[in-house]
Write a protein that holds these residues in place. Structure first.
Motif, PDB file in Angstrom:
ATOM      1  N   ILE A  33      13.940   1.862  -5.061  1.00 53.22           N
ATOM      2  CA  ILE A  33      13.160   0.622  -5.075  1.00 53.22           C
ATOM      3  C   ILE A  33      13.416  -0.165  -6.354  1.00 53.22           C
ATOM      4  CG2 ILE A  33      10.790  -0.258  -5.180  1.00 53.22           C
ATOM      5  CD1 ILE A  33      10.136   2.001  -3.098  1.00 53.22           C
ATOM      6  N   ASP A  34      13.513   0.506  -7.483  1.00 48.31           N
ATOM      7  CA  ASP A  34      13.828  -0.182  -8.737  1.00 48.31           C
ATOM      8  C   ASP A  34      15.204  -0.836  -8.663  1.00 48.31           C
ATOM      9  OD1 ASP A  34      11.405   0.540  -9.821  1.00 48.31           O
ATOM     10  OD2 ASP A  34      12.210   2.211 -10.989  1.00 48.31           O
ATOM     11  N   LEU A  55      12.853  -5.437  -0.080  1.00 47.78           N
ATOM     12  CA  LEU A  55      11.691  -4.847  -0.759  1.00 47.78           C
ATOM     13  C   LEU A  55      10.446  -4.903   0.119  1.00 47.78           C
ATOM     14  CD1 LEU A  55      11.807  -5.950  -4.496  1.00 47.78           C
ATOM     15  CD2 LEU A  55      11.720  -3.631  -3.618  1.00 47.78           C
ATOM     16  N   ALA A  56      10.259  -6.036   0.792  1.00 53.54           N
ATOM     17  CA  ALA A  56       9.108  -6.163   1.698  1.00 53.54           C
ATOM     18  C   ALA A  56       9.215  -5.155   2.837  1.00 53.54           C
ATOM     19  CB  ALA A  56       9.029  -7.582   2.247  1.00 53.54           C
ATOM     20  N   SER A  57      10.406  -4.918   3.340  1.00 56.58           N
ATOM     21  CA  SER A  57      10.598  -3.912   4.389  1.00 56.58           C
ATOM     22  C   SER A  57      10.285  -2.514   3.859  1.00 56.58           C
ATOM     23  CB  SER A  57      12.026  -3.955   4.917  1.00 56.58           C
ATOM     24  OG  SER A  57      12.274  -5.176   5.565  1.00 56.58           O
ATOM     25  N   CYS A  58      10.694  -2.241   2.630  1.00 57.54           N
ATOM     26  CA  CYS A  58      10.393  -0.942   2.025  1.00 57.54           C
ATOM     27  C   CYS A  58       8.884  -0.716   1.920  1.00 57.54           C
ATOM     28  CB  CYS A  58      11.017  -0.839   0.631  1.00 57.54           C
ATOM     29  SG  CYS A  58      12.802  -0.654   0.636  1.00 57.54           S
ATOM     30  N   ALA A  59       8.155  -1.779   1.644  1.00 53.52           N
ATOM     31  CA  ALA A  59       6.703  -1.668   1.526  1.00 53.52           C
ATOM     32  C   ALA A  59       6.069  -1.238   2.842  1.00 53.52           C
ATOM     33  CB  ALA A  59       6.108  -2.993   1.067  1.00 53.52           C
ATOM     34  N   LEU A  60       6.762  -1.480   3.948  1.00 48.28           N
ATOM     35  CA  LEU A  60       6.220  -1.144   5.267  1.00 48.28           C
ATOM     36  C   LEU A  60       6.620   0.252   5.750  1.00 48.28           C
ATOM     37  CD1 LEU A  60       6.855  -4.585   6.992  1.00 48.28           C
ATOM     38  CD2 LEU A  60       4.721  -3.731   6.004  1.00 48.28           C
ATOM     39  N   VAL A  61       7.448   0.962   4.991  1.00 51.78           N
ATOM     40  CA  VAL A  61       7.925   2.283   5.422  1.00 51.78           C
ATOM     41  C   VAL A  61       6.774   3.279   5.498  1.00 51.78           C
ATOM     42  CG1 VAL A  61       9.337   4.260   4.713  1.00 51.78           C
ATOM     43  CG2 VAL A  61      10.285   1.957   4.634  1.00 51.78           C
ATOM     44  N   TYR A  66       4.795   1.702  -0.152  1.00 47.10           N
ATOM     45  CA  TYR A  66       4.035   0.462  -0.375  1.00 47.10           C
ATOM     46  C   TYR A  66       3.619   0.385  -1.831  1.00 47.10           C
ATOM     47  CZ  TYR A  66       0.210  -2.847  -0.525  1.00 47.10           C
ATOM     48  OH  TYR A  66      -0.613  -3.879  -0.878  1.00 47.10           O
ATOM     49  N   TYR A  67       3.067   1.468  -2.358  1.00 49.75           N
ATOM     50  CA  TYR A  67       2.610   1.447  -3.738  1.00 49.75           C
ATOM     51  C   TYR A  67       3.771   1.399  -4.728  1.00 49.75           C
ATOM     52  CZ  TYR A  67      -2.074   2.062  -2.052  1.00 49.75           C
ATOM     53  OH  TYR A  67      -3.263   1.854  -1.416  1.00 49.75           O
ATOM     54  N   TYR A  71       4.366  -3.157  -7.405  1.00 51.30           N
ATOM     55  CA  TYR A  71       4.609  -3.722  -8.738  1.00 51.30           C
ATOM     56  C   TYR A  71       5.691  -4.796  -8.686  1.00 51.30           C
ATOM     57  CZ  TYR A  71       5.972  -4.021 -13.612  1.00 51.30           C
ATOM     58  OH  TYR A  71       6.290  -4.489 -14.849  1.00 51.30           O
ATOM     59  N   HIS A  72       6.788  -4.500  -8.016  1.00 53.71           N
ATOM     60  CA  HIS A  72       7.904  -5.445  -7.959  1.00 53.71           C
ATOM     61  C   HIS A  72       7.578  -6.678  -7.120  1.00 53.71           C
ATOM     62  CE1 HIS A  72      10.471  -2.644 -10.027  1.00 53.71           C
ATOM     63  NE2 HIS A  72      10.211  -1.716  -9.136  1.00 53.71           N
ATOM     64  N   LEU A  73       6.879  -6.493  -6.027  1.00 50.53           N
ATOM     65  CA  LEU A  73       6.583  -7.611  -5.132  1.00 50.53           C
ATOM     66  C   LEU A  73       5.557  -8.577  -5.706  1.00 50.53           C
ATOM     67  CD1 LEU A  73       6.525  -5.799  -1.684  1.00 50.53           C
ATOM     68  CD2 LEU A  73       8.237  -7.424  -2.504  1.00 50.53           C
ATOM     69  N   HIS A  74       4.779  -8.116  -6.657  1.00 51.11           N
ATOM     70  CA  HIS A  74       3.721  -8.974  -7.199  1.00 51.11           C
ATOM     71  C   HIS A  74       3.967  -9.431  -8.632  1.00 51.11           C
ATOM     72  CE1 HIS A  74       1.699  -7.084  -3.750  1.00 51.11           C
ATOM     73  NE2 HIS A  74       1.138  -8.257  -3.651  1.00 51.11           N
ATOM     74  N   GLN A  75       5.125  -9.135  -9.201  1.00 56.13           N
ATOM     75  CA  GLN A  75       5.419  -9.615 -10.547  1.00 56.13           C
ATOM     76  C   GLN A  75       5.557 -11.130 -10.567  1.00 56.13           C
ATOM     77  OE1 GLN A  75       8.970  -7.545 -11.706  1.00 56.13           O
ATOM     78  NE2 GLN A  75       7.828  -6.162 -13.018  1.00 56.13           N
ATOM     79  N   ARG A  76       6.137 -11.686  -9.511  1.00 57.20           N
ATOM     80  CA  ARG A  76       6.327 -13.136  -9.398  1.00 57.20           C
ATOM     81  C   ARG A  76       5.485 -13.644  -8.241  1.00 57.20           C
ATOM     82  NH1 ARG A  76      11.506 -10.974  -9.799  1.00 57.20           N
ATOM     83  NH2 ARG A  76      12.497 -11.426 -11.787  1.00 57.20           N
TER      84      ARG A  76
END
Length: 191
Positions: A33-34, A55-61, A66-67, A71-76
């Motif tokens: 993920i990093d 990354l959004a797809s990874c959050a749904l795995v 998701y957790y 961090y990465h999805l909400h930095q921006r």
């Protein structure tokens, strides 16, 4: 002792689904993920959106992933209108930990590439002043800042964002130099 055991999962109907596949260690998932998140730093917007989509797809795995992506999805955070600002404000109230994750806010017109009024800049400044302690960068892009669209009093609230050291303007049309002057003077830590 060196044998590998196979676990078969059975559904409610009683039919087996095959052998159990061991999970990857969390450290490996974090590295994957990093690595995907580093794609955000590239200049090509098409490739950047593919990394974001991945990354959004990874959050749904699963919940663990998701957790890990959170961090990465909400930095921006991208704020294109007043509804986005209100949604972010509600999210920060519901999930206080997110306040410490946000490092960059992009305020833009509604359509990428077209200059649109950014009335929501004032809403952002007034509603979120002091609520995002690690916000270090504001980007204003594809925006038209007309006279009266953003109250200068609201721009003064940006002083409460005491960790902002970078302001990036891209494709922004200002009505007068006073708007830029108020914006820059409201952010005393700018480099």
């Amino acid at each position: 002792m060196d044998r590998v055991e196979s676990i078969t999962v059975t559904t409610s109907e009683g039919s087996p689904h095959g052998p159990f596949i061991p999970r990857l260690p969390v450290e490996v998932c974090e590295r994957i993920i990093d690595h995907l998140a580093t794609g955000w730093d590239i200049k090509d917007t098409r490739a950047k959106s593919q990394h974001l989509s991945t990354l959004a797809s990874c959050a749904l795995v699963c919940q663990d992933w998701y957790y890990l992506t959170w961090y990465h999805l909400h930095q921006r955070m991208y704020l294109r209108d007043r509804k986005d600002v209100l949604s972010l404000s509600r999210t920060l109230r519901a999930r206080p930990r997110l306040r410490e994750v946000i490092q960059q806010v992009v305020i833009s017109g509604a359509s990428p590439g077209e200059c649109q009024p950014i009335r929501h800049l004032g809403t952002f400044a007034a509603m979120l002043a002091g609520k995002v302690p690690w916000l270090s960068r504001i980007v204003i892009a594809d925006a038209e800042w007309t006279v009266g669209s953003v109250r200068l009093e609201d721009i003064g609230y940006l002083a409460a964002f005491n960790s902002i050291d970078t302001l990036h303007l891209s494709n922004v049309t200002l009505s007068n130099v006073a708007q830029l002057s108020h914006l820059v003077s409201a952010l005393p830590r700018l480099r």
